[in-house]
Design an enzyme around this catalytic site. Structure first.
Site, PDB file in Angstrom:
ATOM      1  N   THR A 276       0.774  -1.055  -0.114  1.00 54.36           N
ATOM      2  CA  THR A 276       0.152  -0.056   0.345  1.00 54.36           C
ATOM      3  C   THR A 276       0.823   2.039   0.098  1.00 54.36           C
ATOM      4  OG1 THR A 276      -0.820  -0.697   2.080  1.00 54.36           O
ATOM      5  CG2 THR A 276      -1.815  -1.077   1.199  1.00 54.36           C
TER       6      THR A 276
ATOM      7  N   PHE B 289      -7.373   4.641   5.435  1.00 59.01           N
ATOM      8  CA  PHE B 289      -7.162   3.713   6.284  1.00 59.01           C
ATOM      9  C   PHE B 289      -8.576   3.219   6.746  1.00 59.01           C
ATOM     10  CE2 PHE B 289      -3.629   6.954   6.137  1.00 59.01           C
ATOM     11  CZ  PHE B 289      -2.845   5.835   5.642  1.00 59.01           C
TER      12      PHE B 289
ATOM     13  N   CYS C 244      -6.969   1.247  10.096  1.00 61.35           N
ATOM     14  CA  CYS C 244      -5.576   0.877  10.874  1.00 61.35           C
ATOM     15  C   CYS C 244      -4.743   1.354  10.990  1.00 61.35           C
ATOM     16  CB  CYS C 244      -4.964   0.902   9.334  1.00 61.35           C
ATOM     17  SG  CYS C 244      -3.392   0.458   8.432  1.00 61.35           S
TER      18      CYS C 244
END
Length: 220
Positions: free
Chosen positions: A35, A162, A169
């Site tokens: 990512t 996120f 996250c």
């Protein structure tokens, strides 16, 4: 691994199975490396297309660090770089949707969801919704984040690169530090632009350039 050890010991406590451990290791690799690298690729693409923002970011990096190596304290002072990274995450979030499953009957606004329903949040559509972001929602405009995320959009829950809530996250701050550090080093040492052969073709589910990102670098 400690949780897996509990599973092996069979002491009555809930532990992770071997399959769970394998899946978590896959997640660490995917979320921790892929990512952030994709974020940097899109950042270089967009800064290659928008040289004025590349120049602004470079000026800021030189102002903060000068001839010194970027450090943790300095990274927190990079306002323009942060605005750019937020805007890249808005236009090209790491994944095109976020999935959650209800484990019990849940009331979601006017909808009543029974247990076992899988809910998909289309991140890309939310991030480009003109009602939330304005008429320039499809355009690269980091200036929208000049006063932070809360002032950039009409809804607190419309910027979710996120995720959000209790399962947001856990590595989001680390990912931003990584991206700021890498981008700062690139800006300090290189000018760059997109090669004429670049073909714009974002692909899913992890949104990345389908045909790569040929970039021309010039050492400063």
């Amino acid at each position: 691994m400690e949780s897996k050890f509990k599973d092996i010991q069979g002491d009555g406590k809930v532990g992770m199975s071997t399959g769970d451990v394998i899946e978590e290791c896959k997640l660490f690799y995917l979320a921790g490396q892929e990512t952030t690298s994709v974020l940097l690729v899109w950042t270089m693409i967009l800064l290659g297309q928008n040289q004025n923002w590349q120049d602004r970011a470079r000026q800021e990096v030189f102002h903060v660090f000068g001839s010194n190596k970027p450090d943790f304290d300095g990274l927190s002072h990079l306002k323009v770089v942060t605005m750019i990274l937020y805007e890249v995450l808005r236009l090209y979030p790491p994944v095109d949707f976020i999935s959650r499953t209800t484990h019990k009957k849940t009331q979601l606004g006017k909808f009543s969801l029974p247990a076992g329903v899988q809910v998909h949040l289309p991140t890309v559509l939310i991030h480009r919704d003109k009602e939330l972001w304005g008429d320039d929602a499809n355009e690269f405009n980091p200036e929208r984040f000049s006063e932070g995320v809360s002032k950039a959009t009409k809804s607190q829950l419309s910027f979710i690169p996120f995720g959000g809530g209790p399962r947001i996250c856990i590595g989001q701050n680390f990912a931003m530090i990584e991206a700021k550090l890498a981008l700062s080093l690139i800006l300090l040492h290189f000018d760059f632009e997109l090669a004429p052969s670049y073909a714009h073709a974002p692909s899913a589910p992890m949104i990345r350039p389908q045909y790569g990102a040929p970039i021309i670098l010039q050492k400063r």
